[in-house]
Design a protein around this motif. Structure first.
Motif, PDB file in Angstrom:
ATOM      1  N   GLY A 133     -12.708   1.924  -5.278  1.00  0.00           N
ATOM      2  CA  GLY A 133     -12.633   0.974  -6.390  1.00  0.00           C
ATOM      3  C   GLY A 133     -11.235   0.885  -6.961  1.00  0.00           C
ATOM      4  N   PHE A 134     -10.555   2.032  -7.035  1.00  0.00           N
ATOM      5  CA  PHE A 134      -9.196   2.044  -7.568  1.00  0.00           C
ATOM      6  C   PHE A 134      -8.246   1.275  -6.652  1.00  0.00           C
ATOM      7  N   ALA A 135      -8.421   1.461  -5.335  1.00  0.00           N
ATOM      8  CA  ALA A 135      -7.567   0.735  -4.384  1.00  0.00           C
ATOM      9  C   ALA A 135      -7.763  -0.764  -4.522  1.00  0.00           C
ATOM     10  N   LEU A 136      -9.018  -1.189  -4.666  1.00  0.00           N
ATOM     11  CA  LEU A 136      -9.270  -2.618  -4.854  1.00  0.00           C
ATOM     12  C   LEU A 136      -8.657  -3.107  -6.165  1.00  0.00           C
ATOM     13  N   SER A 137      -8.741  -2.270  -7.197  1.00  0.00           N
ATOM     14  CA  SER A 137      -8.139  -2.643  -8.479  1.00  0.00           C
ATOM     15  C   SER A 137      -6.636  -2.816  -8.340  1.00  0.00           C
ATOM     16  N   LEU A 138      -6.000  -1.931  -7.540  1.00  0.00           N
ATOM     17  CA  LEU A 138      -4.562  -2.060  -7.326  1.00  0.00           C
ATOM     18  C   LEU A 138      -4.244  -3.391  -6.659  1.00  0.00           C
ATOM     19  N   GLY A 139      -5.114  -3.763  -5.719  1.00  0.00           N
ATOM     20  CA  GLY A 139      -4.889  -5.027  -5.031  1.00  0.00           C
ATOM     21  C   GLY A 139      -4.995  -6.220  -5.945  1.00  0.00           C
TER      22      GLY A 139
END
Length: 326
Positions: A253-259
């Motif tokens: 979820g954090f990686a997607l948020s970074l994107g």
């Protein structure tokens, strides 16, 4: 190594598909952006300039679609994203490079803070369920259910209008010149406080809830009980055994948020008139600035892909099963 190469190949193909779609969309959309540009300048541009403008924007219909496509790739490799209609004749790359740092600093910092705070609270809340920390869940969930823009409007009404503590709009004091000095950085932090708090309050509940639920699930796993039976300290069992496995969904979820940092806060930047890339996208849509929209969409797409690749690498490090499956 095989897993890494497979993932890199997958993202390269995905990036090629995204860039190709990005090239085709403005050419398939109704209307003529060059005519719109000439109309916007209300006679200041000679109509004889249509041909040269179309060639300049890469929309010359005398060139085949394939030639335009190869030219588009050639320009991309040179970092040339075309000219902005809204800020004509400023290059799109220059517009994006000026607005991107504002979004990266504001949304990047707030996303990281909300992730760390929410995950940390979720770890303790899940490990010590039934404690006072559980009372935070209804409050944070209620706040996160309020849309970004509505929370921003409430913040402006309270802290910029009723009690004029913070500014209602802008990224810095208009009397200052952007520079890496104390007055400008202080002004930027001051102006970014309300938008930043709005983003943190909206996002933190999701991290808390997700991490707490995963901690509750893994707390009853055999490997956690075995670690406790060995007499390991509670802190070590909580972080090294339970939290290490429970955090995997949050990492995704954090990686997607970074994107989505680049374009995910369009509404917040609109409400606060914050000079980030979301606000530029809003202006580009209003002015039918296709080159700028293309440039922003391209940056957003590549950011999401890079963040997903980063998440895969972190997964590979945290979860040994991923390496075995590869």
């Amino acid at each position: 190594m095989k897993f890494v190469l497979q993932r890199i190949l997958f993202y390269v193909i995905t990036a090629w598909a995204a860039i190709t779609i990005n090239f085709l969309i403005p050419r398939l959309m109704p209307g003529d952006p060059v005519q719109a540009l000439i109309a916007r300048f209300q006679g200041q541009l000679d109509t004889s300039a249509i041909t040269s403008l179309k060639a300049l924007f890469g929309l010359d219909k005398e060139r085949s679609l394939w030639q335009q496509y190869t030219d588009y790739w050639g320009q991309l490799f040179q970092g040339d994203l075309g000219l902005s209609f809204t800020f004509f004749p400023t290059p799109v790359s220059e517009v994006i490079s000026q607005s991107l740092p504002w979004t990266l600093v504001l949304v990047g910092l707030t996303t990281l803070i909300s992730f760390l705070l929410g995950t940390g609270i979720g770890v303790y809340s899940g490990w010590r369920r039934g404690s006072w920390m559980d009372s935070l869940l209804p409050v944070t969930t209620f706040i996160s259910s309020i849309p970004y823009f509505w929370l921003g409007l409430i913040a402006i009404a309270l802290f910029a209008v009723k009690w004029p503590i913070f500014p209602a709009a802008g990224g810095y004091d208009s009397s200052l010149v952007p520079a890496f000095d104390v007055p400008f950085i202080s002004s930027a932090l001051y102006h970014g406080f309300l938008p930043g708090v709005t983003i943190i309050l909206s996002a933190i509940a999701g991290w808390i809830l997700g991490m707490r639920n995963m901690m509750v699930t893994v707390s009853s796993e055999d490997y956690v009980m075995v670690a406790q039976a060995k007499g390991l300290s509670e802190r070590r069992v909580m972080f090294s055994y339970a939290a290490r496995n429970a955090i995997l969904p949050n990492i995704s979820g954090f990686a997607l948020s970074l994107g989505f940092i680049v374009g995910g806060t369009l509404l917040v930047e609109m409400v606060f008139s914050y000079p980030g890339i979301g606000y530029q996208l809003f202006q580009a849509v209003g002015a039918k600035d296709y080159p700028l929209m293309q440039g922003v969409f391209l940056i957003i797409t590549l950011s999401v892909l890079a963040a997903n690749l980063l998440a895969d690498m972190v997964y590979l490090f945290l979860d040994p099963r991923t390496r075995k499956e590869a």
